[in-house]
Design an enzyme around this catalytic site. Structure first.
Site, PDB file in Angstrom:
ATOM      1  N   LYS A   1       1.181  -1.310   0.006  1.00 40.75           N
ATOM      2  CA  LYS A   1      -0.190   0.522  -0.179  1.00 40.75           C
ATOM      3  C   LYS A   1       0.409   1.043   0.025  1.00 40.75           C
ATOM      4  O   LYS A   1       1.553   0.959   0.094  1.00 40.75           O
ATOM      5  CB  LYS A   1      -0.867  -0.100   1.131  1.00 40.75           C
ATOM      6  CG  LYS A   1      -2.452  -1.033   0.961  1.00 40.75           C
ATOM      7  CD  LYS A   1      -3.212  -0.955  -0.319  1.00 40.75           C
ATOM      8  CE  LYS A   1      -3.989  -2.449  -0.634  1.00 40.75           C
ATOM      9  NZ  LYS A   1      -4.360  -2.815   0.041  1.00 40.75           N
TER      10      LYS A   1
HETATM   11  C1  LIG Z   1      -5.833  -4.318   0.221  1.00 39.10           C
HETATM   12  C2  LIG Z   1      -6.502  -4.180   0.620  1.00 39.10           C
HETATM   13  C3  LIG Z   1      -7.755  -4.697   1.155  1.00 39.10           C
HETATM   14  C4  LIG Z   1      -6.948  -4.839   3.155  1.00 39.10           C
HETATM   15  O1  LIG Z   1      -6.607  -4.652   4.011  1.00 39.10           O
HETATM   16  P1  LIG Z   1      -5.348  -5.508   4.863  1.00 39.10           P
HETATM   17  O2  LIG Z   1      -4.815  -4.583   5.187  1.00 39.10           O
HETATM   18  O3  LIG Z   1      -4.404  -5.925   4.146  1.00 39.10           O
HETATM   19  O4  LIG Z   1      -6.595  -5.816   5.407  1.00 39.10           O
HETATM   20  C5  LIG Z   1      -8.934  -3.853   1.340  1.00 39.10           C
HETATM   21  N1  LIG Z   1      -9.546  -3.095   0.748  1.00 39.10           N
HETATM   22  C6  LIG Z   1      -9.464  -2.857  -0.735  1.00 39.10           C
HETATM   23  C7  LIG Z   1      -9.706  -2.237  -1.358  1.00 39.10           C
HETATM   24  C8  LIG Z   1      -7.107  -3.616  -0.630  1.00 39.10           C
HETATM   25  O5  LIG Z   1      -6.695  -3.216  -1.486  1.00 39.10           O
END
Ligand SMILES: *Cc1c(COP(=O)(O)O)cnc(C)c1O
Length: 385
Positions: A184
């Site tokens: 992210k």
């Molecule tokens: C990465 C992601 C998540 C989940 O994030 P985590 O921190 O791994 O639980 C949820 N929604 C979207 C759209 C994502 O890309």
């Protein structure tokens, strides 16, 4: 052609993060403690949130929000098929029914008109995903939620930082869940942050830590700090100070990361702007996208090559690409449980078939960006119709 493989989305961790993690390990607080609290405060300040709760993932934040809002069996939650499975899995986790509606053709975000059409007597909430970092049409969706008494939960996994009409995503009183997963815009390896009103987050804090009420400490002061009460069978979703140590420094560097992301986006726009075979991602006038992803869409009428082969050819040219996302209704669990066919959400499905995500991260050098542009242009030229 490029000699070494360019990974799609590697993390960018600096020495400050390393030192802070080591400092944490040498301290007496390795799990939730002062660094987690400092990270919550810094994050809330950064996105102008009324309040923030650090958790061990964005998924945990979404699940916690649904539980804190009392969404459960017999309820319906409207959301998008164009997302990662986590956004929809959590609705199943609380026993509610996800009601998918199709997306807008330009942003691939929830279409407010389709949300309105899907709201019925059982609808309790909307989970709105800011796809690729581009905010959803928040005014329309907030308006609908207010008119129908629905809770709004924002999946802001991609939207750090993003703005809608000048307001930061996460600055509202409703729940918004951010992700610090390794890929992210900033990372704590695994981690998440839930923002919202202090009242909502007070509930969320209980849900996310075994259902233990801290208010009990105040109410039964004479019993001392060992006393607590379990109000519900809660979850174990707290962030550790080791994660927060990374997060504090990633947050400090986020402006710089974003500056580089925008430079790369500008270079891609420039590099592909003349190619009829490619549809470029948009940024509507009233928003600032977080540019988590750069999603190219192929125009099949102009190319003799499909998306799968395009991604493969990028790999052969040492460029890591990906696809975001396989729409929810195509996954066997959802397809079979709800009897979906691909064309139930034609905008999501048709765009899925022609989309791919290019590397977009602050580690990309100008040469890397030039390599990506050259590889894409080369493939398009080879397979032009
Ligand atoms: C990465 C992601 C998540 C989940 O994030 P985590 O921190 O791994 O639980 C949820 N929604 C979207 C759209 C994502 O890309």
């Amino acid at each position: 052609m490029r000699k070494t493989f360019l990974p799609f989305s590697p993390p960018l961790i600096g020495e400050a993060e390393v030192r802070e993690v080591v400092d944490t390990l040498h301290s007496d607080w390795i799990t939730t403690g002062p660094k987690t609290r400092a990270f919550e405060k810094a994050f809330a300040r950064y996105v102008d949130a009324p309040s923030a709760l650090a958790l061990n993932s964005c998924t945990a934040g979404l699940h916690t929000a649904l539980l804190a809002l009392g969404v459960g069996a017999g309820d319906e939650v409207v959301t998008t098929p164009m997302t990662f499975a986590a956004s929809v899995n959590v609705i199943e986790h609380v026993g509610a029914r996800p009601v998918l509606v199709d997306v807008e053709a330009d942003t691939l975000n929830l279409d407010p008109d389709k949300v309105a059409a899907a709201v019925g007597p059982k609808t309790r909430a909307v989970v709105a995903v800011h796809y690729a970092g581009h905010p959803v049409e928040l005014d329309a969706i907030r308006g609908l939620a207010e008119a129908d008494g629905l809770a709004l939960i924002e999946d802001a996994a991609h939207a750090l930082p993003a703005r809608y009409k000048g307001q930061c995503i996460g600055s509202g009183d409703n729940a918004a869940s951010f992700s610090f997963y390794a890929t992210k815009n900033m990372t704590t390896a695994e981690g998440g942050m839930l923002t919202g009103s202090p009242e909502l987050l007070e509930q969320a804090r209980v849900v996310a830590l075994h259902g233990m009420s801290r208010n009990a400490w105040n109410r039964y002061d004479e019993k001392g700090s060992w006393y607590y009460e379990v109000m519900m069978p809660g979850f174990k979703y707290n962030m550790t100070d080791i994660q927060a140590a990374i997060g504090l420094h990633q947050l400090d560097r986020l402006e710089g990361f974003q500056r580089r992301r925008r430079e790369v986006v500008a270079a891609y726009h420039e590099g592909f702007g003349d190619m009829e075979a490619l549809e470029l991602p948009v940024e509507r006038r009233e928003v600032e996208s977080a540019w988590h992803l750069y999603v190219l869409r192929l125009r099949p009428g102009r190319l003799r090559i499909g998306r799968d082969a395009f991604v493969r050819e990028l790999g052969e040219r040492n460029i890591g690409a990906s696809v975001h996302f396989i729409p929810i209704h195509l996954h066997p669990f959802y397809r079979d449980k709800y009897g979906y066919t691909p064309d139930d959400f034609p905008v999501a499905f048709s765009n899925y078939e022609r989309m791919l995500s290019l590397p977009l991260n602050p580690r990309l050098s100008d040469e890397d960006v030039a390599d990506v542009i050259e590889a894409v242009r080369d493939i398009v030229t080879h397979h032009a119709r």
